[in-house]
Design a protein around this motif. Sequence first.
Motif, PDB file in Angstrom:
ATOM      1  N   ASN A 105       4.957   1.830   6.040  1.00  0.00           N
ATOM      2  CA  ASN A 105       3.607   1.504   5.603  1.00  0.00           C
ATOM      3  C   ASN A 105       2.858   2.787   5.277  1.00  0.00           C
ATOM      4  OD1 ASN A 105       2.662   2.566   8.143  1.00  0.00           O
ATOM      5  ND2 ASN A 105       3.302   0.619   9.074  1.00  0.00           N
ATOM      6  N   ALA A 106       1.590   2.644   4.930  1.00  0.00           N
ATOM      7  CA  ALA A 106       0.791   3.803   4.522  1.00  0.00           C
ATOM      8  C   ALA A 106       0.656   4.824   5.639  1.00  0.00           C
ATOM      9  CB  ALA A 106      -0.588   3.333   4.058  1.00  0.00           C
ATOM     10  N   ASN A 107       0.696   4.386   6.888  1.00  0.00           N
ATOM     11  CA  ASN A 107       0.484   5.296   8.015  1.00  0.00           C
ATOM     12  C   ASN A 107       1.712   6.162   8.320  1.00  0.00           C
ATOM     13  OD1 ASN A 107      -2.136   4.327   8.418  1.00  0.00           O
ATOM     14  ND2 ASN A 107      -1.390   2.601   9.649  1.00  0.00           N
ATOM     15  N   ASN A 108       2.903   5.614   8.137  1.00  0.00           N
ATOM     16  CA  ASN A 108       4.096   6.400   8.493  1.00  0.00           C
ATOM     17  C   ASN A 108       4.900   6.871   7.277  1.00  0.00           C
ATOM     18  OD1 ASN A 108       5.321   4.093   7.584  1.00  0.00           O
ATOM     19  ND2 ASN A 108       6.293   3.527   9.532  1.00  0.00           N
ATOM     20  N   LEU A 109       4.369   6.686   6.082  1.00  0.00           N
ATOM     21  CA  LEU A 109       5.099   7.067   4.863  1.00  0.00           C
ATOM     22  C   LEU A 109       5.437   8.551   4.843  1.00  0.00           C
ATOM     23  CD1 LEU A 109       6.216   6.254   2.060  1.00  0.00           C
ATOM     24  CD2 LEU A 109       3.948   6.742   1.126  1.00  0.00           C
ATOM     25  N   ASP A 110       4.466   9.402   5.263  1.00  0.00           N
ATOM     26  CA  ASP A 110       4.708  10.846   5.199  1.00  0.00           C
ATOM     27  C   ASP A 110       5.814  11.292   6.151  1.00  0.00           C
ATOM     28  OD1 ASP A 110       3.257  10.241   7.425  1.00  0.00           O
ATOM     29  OD2 ASP A 110       1.889  11.960   7.278  1.00  0.00           O
ATOM     30  N   LYS A 111       6.152  10.478   7.159  1.00  0.00           N
ATOM     31  CA  LYS A 111       7.259  10.821   8.061  1.00  0.00           C
ATOM     32  C   LYS A 111       8.601  10.709   7.340  1.00  0.00           C
ATOM     33  CE  LYS A 111       4.907   9.313  12.300  1.00  0.00           C
ATOM     34  NZ  LYS A 111       4.951   8.356  13.436  1.00  0.00           N
ATOM     35  N   TYR A 112       8.653   9.872   6.319  1.00  0.00           N
ATOM     36  CA  TYR A 112       9.895   9.663   5.572  1.00  0.00           C
ATOM     37  C   TYR A 112       9.973  10.547   4.318  1.00  0.00           C
ATOM     38  CZ  TYR A 112      10.567   5.560   8.527  1.00  0.00           C
ATOM     39  OH  TYR A 112      10.740   4.730   9.606  1.00  0.00           O
ATOM     40  N   GLN A 123       0.830  -1.201   0.000  1.00  0.00           N
ATOM     41  CA  GLN A 123       0.000   0.000   0.000  1.00  0.00           C
ATOM     42  C   GLN A 123       0.873   1.263   0.000  1.00  0.00           C
ATOM     43  OE1 GLN A 123      -2.779   0.237   3.221  1.00  0.00           O
ATOM     44  NE2 GLN A 123      -3.854   2.017   2.386  1.00  0.00           N
ATOM     45  N   ALA A 124       1.958   1.233   0.813  1.00  0.00           N
ATOM     46  CA  ALA A 124       2.862   2.385   0.850  1.00  0.00           C
ATOM     47  C   ALA A 124       3.512   2.610  -0.512  1.00  0.00           C
ATOM     48  CB  ALA A 124       3.936   2.169   1.913  1.00  0.00           C
ATOM     49  N   LEU A 125       3.901   1.509  -1.173  1.00  0.00           N
ATOM     50  CA  LEU A 125       4.520   1.634  -2.494  1.00  0.00           C
ATOM     51  C   LEU A 125       3.556   2.217  -3.508  1.00  0.00           C
ATOM     52  CD1 LEU A 125       6.983   1.169  -4.251  1.00  0.00           C
ATOM     53  CD2 LEU A 125       6.235  -1.191  -4.609  1.00  0.00           C
ATOM     54  N   ARG A 126       2.294   1.816  -3.451  1.00  0.00           N
ATOM     55  CA  ARG A 126       1.289   2.348  -4.380  1.00  0.00           C
ATOM     56  C   ARG A 126       1.049   3.841  -4.112  1.00  0.00           C
ATOM     57  NH1 ARG A 126      -1.020  -1.627  -7.370  1.00  0.00           N
ATOM     58  NH2 ARG A 126      -0.825  -3.762  -6.572  1.00  0.00           N
ATOM     59  N   ILE A 127       1.099   4.240  -2.828  1.00  0.00           N
ATOM     60  CA  ILE A 127       0.933   5.662  -2.513  1.00  0.00           C
ATOM     61  C   ILE A 127       2.114   6.469  -3.061  1.00  0.00           C
ATOM     62  CG2 ILE A 127       0.838   7.344  -0.625  1.00  0.00           C
ATOM     63  CD1 ILE A 127      -0.683   5.223   1.005  1.00  0.00           C
ATOM     64  N   VAL A 128       3.334   5.906  -2.944  1.00  0.00           N
ATOM     65  CA  VAL A 128       4.510   6.577  -3.510  1.00  0.00           C
ATOM     66  C   VAL A 128       4.318   6.772  -5.012  1.00  0.00           C
ATOM     67  CG1 VAL A 128       6.985   6.367  -4.000  1.00  0.00           C
ATOM     68  CG2 VAL A 128       6.101   5.736  -1.757  1.00  0.00           C
ATOM     69  N   ILE A 129       3.802   5.754  -5.691  1.00  0.00           N
ATOM     70  CA  ILE A 129       3.615   5.814  -7.146  1.00  0.00           C
ATOM     71  C   ILE A 129       2.562   6.859  -7.520  1.00  0.00           C
ATOM     72  CG2 ILE A 129       2.761   4.517  -9.138  1.00  0.00           C
ATOM     73  CD1 ILE A 129       4.034   1.998  -7.797  1.00  0.00           C
ATOM     74  N   SER A 130       1.466   6.915  -6.786  1.00  0.00           N
ATOM     75  CA  SER A 130       0.354   7.788  -7.176  1.00  0.00           C
ATOM     76  C   SER A 130       0.470   9.208  -6.641  1.00  0.00           C
ATOM     77  CB  SER A 130      -0.969   7.179  -6.699  1.00  0.00           C
ATOM     78  OG  SER A 130      -0.958   7.033  -5.289  1.00  0.00           O
ATOM     79  N   ASN A 131       1.070   9.394  -5.446  1.00  0.00           N
ATOM     80  CA  ASN A 131       1.055  10.714  -4.807  1.00  0.00           C
ATOM     81  C   ASN A 131       2.413  11.408  -4.719  1.00  0.00           C
ATOM     82  OD1 ASN A 131      -1.614  10.162  -4.415  1.00  0.00           O
ATOM     83  ND2 ASN A 131      -1.502   9.945  -2.198  1.00  0.00           N
ATOM     84  N   TYR A 132       3.509  10.690  -4.991  1.00  0.00           N
ATOM     85  CA  TYR A 132       4.831  11.310  -4.880  1.00  0.00           C
ATOM     86  C   TYR A 132       5.570  11.395  -6.210  1.00  0.00           C
ATOM     87  CZ  TYR A 132       4.373  11.130   0.190  1.00  0.00           C
ATOM     88  OH  TYR A 132       3.953  11.333   1.474  1.00  0.00           O
ATOM     89  N   THR A 133       5.000  10.837  -7.253  1.00  0.00           N
ATOM     90  CA  THR A 133       5.625  10.945  -8.580  1.00  0.00           C
ATOM     91  C   THR A 133       4.560  11.338  -9.587  1.00  0.00           C
ATOM     92  OG1 THR A 133       5.227   8.625  -9.166  1.00  0.00           O
ATOM     93  CG2 THR A 133       7.291   9.148  -8.027  1.00  0.00           C
ATOM     94  N   ARG A 134       5.004  12.030 -10.608  1.00  0.00           N
ATOM     95  CA  ARG A 134       4.079  12.386 -11.691  1.00  0.00           C
ATOM     96  C   ARG A 134       4.871  12.319 -12.986  1.00  0.00           C
ATOM     97  NH1 ARG A 134      -0.330  17.250 -11.639  1.00  0.00           N
ATOM     98  NH2 ARG A 134      -1.477  16.558 -13.442  1.00  0.00           N
TER      99      ARG A 134
END
Length: 786
Positions: free
Chosen positions: A575-582, A531-542
């Motif tokens: 994970n999805a919960n602590n991704l924004d900390k990194y 889930q964290a990897l999918r969030i990186v793909i959708s919300n941190y890259t364009r």
Amino acid sequence: MDKIYTIVEKTLPLIPLRGVSIFPYMVIHFDVGREKSIQALEHAMMTDSMIVLSTQRDPKIDDPTEDDFYDVGTVANVKQMLKLPGGSIRVLVEGLNRCKIKECVKTEPFFEVILDEYIYNPDKVEQTPEIEAAMRLIMNDLEDYLALNPKISQELLTTVEDIEDPGRFADVIASYIFLKQEDDQSILETFDISERLEILHKILQAEIELLRIEDKINQRVRKQISKVQKEYYLREQLKAIQKELGEEEDYSSEIEEYKEKIRKAKMSKEAEEKALKEVERLSKMPSYSAEVGVIRTYIDWLIDLPWAKETKEKIDIKKARNILDEDHYGLDDVKERILEFIAVKKLTGTLKGPILCLVGPPGVGKTSIAKSIAKALNRNFVRMSLGGVRDEAEIRGHRRTYVGSMPGRIISSIKKSGTKNPVFLLDEVDKLANDFRGDPASALLEVLDPEQNSTFTDHYLEVAFDLSKVMFITTANTTATIPQALLDRMEVIRISGYTEEEKYEIARRHLIPKQLKDHGLSLENLSISDQALRIVISNYTREAGVRNLERNIANLCRKAAKKIVEIKTKKVSINANNLDKYLGPPRFRFDTVKDEDLVGVVNGLAWTEVGGDTLSVEAIVMKGKGSIQLTGQLGDVMKESAMAGISYIRANAEKFGIDPYFYKDYDIHIHVPEGAIPKDGPSAGVTMATAVISALKNVKVKKDVAMTGEITLRGIVLPVGGIKEKVLAAHRMGIKMIILPEDNKIDLNEIPDRVKKSIEFVFVKKLDDVLERALLIADGGKDESN
């Protein structure tokens, strides 16, 4: 002064002179090329052959005005005229008297001036002791000047010695010696004889001092040359002594070593003859000669080139497929085309065919595909970046006549590869430039032509080198900027962007293992949830590729490594919960389907060099006087598409149920958000027309519909490019229906099946078909126009 001059007022034509002053008693010829000067000369010849010659203040001015020449000049008599090829005239004149220009009465078709001519009366000049002393000083100066300046004949002394009149004496000397324009003019403007002699004396003294300094410099240079000659003789004597002592064998052994290396290099006959000829030259030169190093470098280049070295290919289609699958996820069409290419190579044994050109957005794996091809063929790999290259010598090399010359980067890369059959990647071929140093794209034509590159000649080598066994692959972001002649030599293989699912697989299979290894980590130290990897793909890259995705994964690895070292923990879990900390808060948010259907808001699709994108086109109608406003930093093509759409709407207003006079009573504003980004292209034509009709009818547009296509004045929807990239962008946005031009139906073959299953594709021929599927009124909705 009044006694020695008779002043006569005259009106004469004038010629402005550049860089030369004419003195009385001076006979000189010069060329006349300017139209005004030719007209003045012809007028003078038709009257009394008298003309005024005045020097320009600035010789660089081609078209002088009356303020650009000096007020004091010389009245001259035109002796002879000769017309030259090209329209210019060579004229012979004799200077007569000084003159002061009082007024310029005419500037067209030539200059005509009113002047006071100062007719000189030498009989009335008093030979005072002061004048006689000044003339003696000047004669001494002249002797010194002529002794230091060999350019002027010594006969000038004899000529001047016979002149008794001091005025003529000063003018004749001034006309013979080389002076600055300002010095010449100062002498010409001095009417008083004593003062003129004094000025001439000062000028000659200054010139003599300069000539003495020049002579000192020349003497110093001659001494240095003599020193070099002396060293040459001494070295020759030393060489003879060494020969007697048997110490010359080192140099001769070096020559023999070169000859042996040339024989082992298995060069072409032409190259071997050239190399042996240079070795022969080297053997006849003294070891200390400056040219020895140049010749040695050239011979070393010829020897080091892989004239006969090549890797043995192992063409195995199954192995090649496995390598491509291991190194790249997806890209099935690209892999199939590469395997076909390799299969043909196995059957024919040659590479004579089109050069592969991998075209796609940054980060989709064009360079790594080329590396995989080299790996599959068991060939060496070499890469050359063409981005920003604007000098032809970068491709063909410098000629050896230049200081610091070297071979071009093609030959340098072949030497670096160590074989004559590497896989040669020419990266960023679409970013070649050209200027006064040549056109590198034209130089590449020979390199990439299988019929010509067997005899490629680098300017530095001056002998042909066979490039026919090199497998050239090029990459580009777009074909639009590649010259047509160059593009014609290549077969384009398009690599589009990846879907989110493909990015996920690439990250799991390739990027994460690679970054873990680079950062000294393992799966036991760092775990990234799906889930964290999918969030990186959708919300941190364009992006269409995966370059930024890899950077973000590297960022996670760095932060995990720091945490492991700093607090001595054994494992970091993301994970999805602590991704924004990194990674911090999400940087991007792909457009998503709107929460509700809106009037005048349509989802458009666009293609850029970095992949597909979605555009939200907005239109609003206001009471006004019929003005049309387009905002959002739109280019000319996009503006023209909008105007074509509005013209079609005006012509068919009654059919659409729109007030036929809307263009008089209402203002229309079309806006494409993200105005800081330049946008251009015809593919938004139907999108903007749909938005305007929606706003005029006050009918909502379906929120989950996107469209692309060019529109004509007859409402015909024309096909556009970049369909795969646009569809992938719509898929990321969550679009359920895409309206495409009928002629783009064939492009659906490029779309991955999992994407096609989630989207309904509607193909249209006219704008009416677009409105039927996009507006809510056609879907059972209520017509909200009032």
